[in-house]
Design an enzyme around this catalytic site. Sequence first.
Site, PDB file in Angstrom:
ATOM      1  N   ASP A   1      35.095  39.373 -76.935  1.00 19.77           N
ATOM      2  CA  ASP A   1      35.019  39.828 -75.538  1.00 19.77           C
ATOM      3  C   ASP A   1      34.693  41.328 -75.460  1.00 19.77           C
ATOM      4  O   ASP A   1      33.785  41.735 -74.737  1.00 19.77           O
ATOM      5  CB  ASP A   1      36.340  39.569 -74.802  1.00 19.77           C
ATOM      6  CG  ASP A   1      36.533  38.095 -74.466  1.00 19.77           C
ATOM      7  OD1 ASP A   1      35.535  37.400 -74.208  1.00 19.77           O
ATOM      8  OD2 ASP A   1      37.694  37.640 -74.459  1.00 19.77           O
TER       9      ASP A   1
ATOM     10  N   LYS B   1      44.502  32.512 -75.539  1.00 19.21           N
ATOM     11  CA  LYS B   1      43.964  33.583 -76.392  1.00 19.21           C
ATOM     12  C   LYS B   1      45.032  34.325 -77.217  1.00 19.21           C
ATOM     13  O   LYS B   1      44.764  34.751 -78.333  1.00 19.21           O
ATOM     14  CB  LYS B   1      43.202  34.609 -75.541  1.00 19.21           C
ATOM     15  CG  LYS B   1      41.880  34.087 -75.007  1.00 19.21           C
ATOM     16  CD  LYS B   1      41.123  35.194 -74.282  1.00 19.21           C
ATOM     17  CE  LYS B   1      39.873  34.644 -73.629  1.00 19.21           C
ATOM     18  NZ  LYS B   1      39.043  35.696 -73.022  1.00 19.21           N
TER      19      LYS B   1
ATOM     20  N   ALA C   1      41.382  41.224 -69.952  1.00 18.96           N
ATOM     21  CA  ALA C   1      40.016  41.703 -70.162  1.00 18.96           C
ATOM     22  C   ALA C   1      40.007  43.222 -70.347  1.00 18.96           C
ATOM     23  O   ALA C   1      39.302  43.754 -71.213  1.00 18.96           O
ATOM     24  CB  ALA C   1      39.139  41.296 -68.987  1.00 18.96           C
TER      25      ALA C   1
ATOM     26  N   ASN D   1      39.392  35.045 -79.099  1.00 20.56           N
ATOM     27  CA  ASN D   1      38.600  34.131 -78.246  1.00 20.56           C
ATOM     28  C   ASN D   1      37.646  33.269 -79.065  1.00 20.56           C
ATOM     29  O   ASN D   1      36.975  32.403 -78.505  1.00 20.56           O
ATOM     30  CB  ASN D   1      37.835  34.891 -77.157  1.00 20.56           C
ATOM     31  CG  ASN D   1      36.574  35.538 -77.690  1.00 20.56           C
ATOM     32  OD1 ASN D   1      36.522  35.939 -78.842  1.00 20.56           O
ATOM     33  ND2 ASN D   1      35.562  35.636 -76.865  1.00 20.56           N
TER      34      ASN D   1
ATOM     35  N   ALA E   1      44.429  46.194 -65.671  1.00 19.60           N
ATOM     36  CA  ALA E   1      45.173  46.368 -66.918  1.00 19.60           C
ATOM     37  C   ALA E   1      45.566  45.014 -67.496  1.00 19.60           C
ATOM     38  O   ALA E   1      46.571  44.884 -68.182  1.00 19.60           O
ATOM     39  CB  ALA E   1      46.406  47.234 -66.665  1.00 19.60           C
TER      40      ALA E   1
HETATM   41  P1  NAP Z   1      44.392  39.274 -65.670  1.00 21.95           P
HETATM   42  O1  NAP Z   1      44.931  39.423 -67.048  1.00 21.95           O
HETATM   43  O2  NAP Z   1      45.072  38.365 -64.713  1.00 21.95           O
HETATM   44  O3  NAP Z   1      44.325  40.750 -64.990  1.00 21.95           O
HETATM   45  C1  NAP Z   1      43.882  40.927 -63.677  1.00 21.95           C
HETATM   46  C2  NAP Z   1      43.891  42.423 -63.316  1.00 21.95           C
HETATM   47  O4  NAP Z   1      43.285  42.555 -62.022  1.00 21.95           O
HETATM   48  C3  NAP Z   1      45.275  43.027 -63.211  1.00 21.95           C
HETATM   49  O5  NAP Z   1      45.211  44.356 -63.662  1.00 21.95           O
HETATM   50  C4  NAP Z   1      45.568  42.971 -61.706  1.00 21.95           C
HETATM   51  O6  NAP Z   1      46.412  43.974 -61.239  1.00 21.95           O
HETATM   52  C5  NAP Z   1      44.193  43.215 -61.139  1.00 21.95           C
HETATM   53  N1  NAP Z   1      44.040  42.642 -59.793  1.00 21.95           N
HETATM   54  C6  NAP Z   1      44.067  41.319 -59.455  1.00 21.95           C
HETATM   55  N2  NAP Z   1      43.874  41.184 -58.129  1.00 21.95           N
HETATM   56  C7  NAP Z   1      43.743  42.443 -57.623  1.00 21.95           C
HETATM   57  C8  NAP Z   1      43.534  42.965 -56.304  1.00 21.95           C
HETATM   58  N3  NAP Z   1      43.411  42.150 -55.244  1.00 21.95           N
HETATM   59  N4  NAP Z   1      43.434  44.300 -56.147  1.00 21.95           N
HETATM   60  C9  NAP Z   1      43.553  45.135 -57.214  1.00 21.95           C
HETATM   61  N5  NAP Z   1      43.754  44.694 -58.474  1.00 21.95           N
HETATM   62  C10 NAP Z   1      43.840  43.381 -58.684  1.00 21.95           C
HETATM   63  O7  NAP Z   1      42.882  38.785 -65.691  1.00 21.95           O
HETATM   64  P2  NAP Z   1      41.769  39.022 -66.850  1.00 21.95           P
HETATM   65  O8  NAP Z   1      41.848  37.928 -67.842  1.00 21.95           O
HETATM   66  O9  NAP Z   1      41.868  40.432 -67.314  1.00 21.95           O
HETATM   67  O10 NAP Z   1      40.409  38.778 -66.027  1.00 21.95           O
HETATM   68  C11 NAP Z   1      40.061  39.613 -64.951  1.00 21.95           C
HETATM   69  C12 NAP Z   1      38.692  39.243 -64.372  1.00 21.95           C
HETATM   70  O11 NAP Z   1      37.674  39.419 -65.351  1.00 21.95           O
HETATM   71  C13 NAP Z   1      38.563  37.777 -63.922  1.00 21.95           C
HETATM   72  O12 NAP Z   1      37.854  37.781 -62.705  1.00 21.95           O
HETATM   73  C14 NAP Z   1      37.731  37.122 -65.000  1.00 21.95           C
HETATM   74  O13 NAP Z   1      36.936  36.065 -64.489  1.00 21.95           O
HETATM   75  C15 NAP Z   1      36.839  38.275 -65.432  1.00 21.95           C
HETATM   76  N6  NAP Z   1      36.383  38.153 -66.836  1.00 21.95           N
HETATM   77  C16 NAP Z   1      35.035  38.201 -67.064  1.00 21.95           C
HETATM   78  C17 NAP Z   1      34.564  38.106 -68.353  1.00 21.95           C
HETATM   79  C18 NAP Z   1      33.097  38.153 -68.624  1.00 21.95           C
HETATM   80  O14 NAP Z   1      32.683  37.650 -69.669  1.00 21.95           O
HETATM   81  N7  NAP Z   1      32.291  38.725 -67.769  1.00 21.95           N
HETATM   82  C19 NAP Z   1      35.478  37.994 -69.425  1.00 21.95           C
HETATM   83  C20 NAP Z   1      36.850  37.968 -69.155  1.00 21.95           C
HETATM   84  C21 NAP Z   1      37.295  38.054 -67.841  1.00 21.95           C
HETATM   85  P3  NAP Z   1      48.032  43.809 -61.226  1.00 21.95           P
HETATM   86  O15 NAP Z   1      48.508  44.151 -62.606  1.00 21.95           O
HETATM   87  O16 NAP Z   1      48.470  44.765 -60.191  1.00 21.95           O
HETATM   88  O17 NAP Z   1      48.296  42.352 -60.863  1.00 21.95           O
END
Ligand code: NAP
Length: 287
Positions: free
Chosen positions: A107, A71, A136, A92, A133
């Site tokens: 998104d 992305k 997404a 995206n 943070a």
């Molecule tokens: P990302 O860039 O890897 O960010 C993940 C975030 O979650 C970080 O802030 C991380 O904190 C935090 N995190 C991960 N594990 C954790 C835990 N055990 N406890 C507390 N905080 C935790 O991922 P992303 O791309 O933003 O995606 C995040 C989620 O959204 C995924 O599950 C994805 O499938 C979902 N999503 C859904 C849609 C939709 O259309 N519904 C769209 C996009 C994404 P740290 O900084 O401390 O590591």
Amino acid sequence: MASHSIKEITGLFGYPVEHSLSPEMHNAAFNKLGLDYTYLPFEVKPERLKEAVMGIKGLNLRGVNLTIPHKEEVIPYLDQVSKEARLIGAVNTIKNKDGKLIGYNTDGQGFITSLKEEANFIARDKNILIIGAGGAAKAIAFQLALEGANSLYISNRTISRAEELVLTIESKLNEIKVDPVPLEDRKLEMIIGQIDLVIDTTPVGMYPKVDVKPVINPKLLHDDLIVTDIVYNPVETSLLRSAKAVGAKTVSGLGMLLYQGVLAFEIWTGRKAPVEIMKEVLENKII
Ligand code: NAP
């Protein structure tokens, strides 16, 4: 003899791509409207991204979606990028407009649309707590800021990442109050009373670890809140269950997935997307 009509080709560039629900969702929508389009998953390795993007022009694809890990990296290869995508720093959806590649980010807008459709929520003047943070959170935070939210609190396990996102938003938009908050009960307790919407953008609660404790203490939740989790598998996460139990309104992550696709569909085809059929496909795929 079978006829081979030339289809307009769309698809998904990702690595991996095999678990995506987008091909079924978009192909059902194309069929529903009788459009001569198809949507294919393309496994594109990171080091091949530039060639794949040039291939959109070379093969005259109508457009593609992009997912992890492309992305952000795709931006330098595009001819034009929408205001939202430029601010978020991620694309995206690409549309091939007469050989010119235009990048969008649906998104954040998909998230906003799902909240409007499912909870009648309008971001203007609202106070919002975003947990997480990552990518997404960034797309959602910028879109909420663009929609005129009053304040954003960004809470994250790694507080430096929340602080970084706050600085990024402040450096690009100056009309929004945005603050980092440590992911601790005591700190969240101080602000939760003024919050209208809580958004969990972390993967906590995602299948198969569905019975985990929610990322914020359920004791902080109250019935004046709208609580949304962008995890869509399962549709009802442990956070949403806790929120329902205290009488809060809840919105699942399915709507964000649906409406980012609806918006991409409309960008490519110029037609109003058949939302119901797209929703049905997702609901049938996710238990
Ligand atoms: P990302 O860039 O890897 O960010 C993940 C975030 O979650 C970080 O802030 C991380 O904190 C935090 N995190 C991960 N594990 C954790 C835990 N055990 N406890 C507390 N905080 C935790 O991922 P992303 O791309 O933003 O995606 C995040 C989620 O959204 C995924 O599950 C994805 O499938 C979902 N999503 C859904 C849609 C939709 O259309 N519904 C769209 C996009 C994404 P740290 O900084 O401390 O590591």
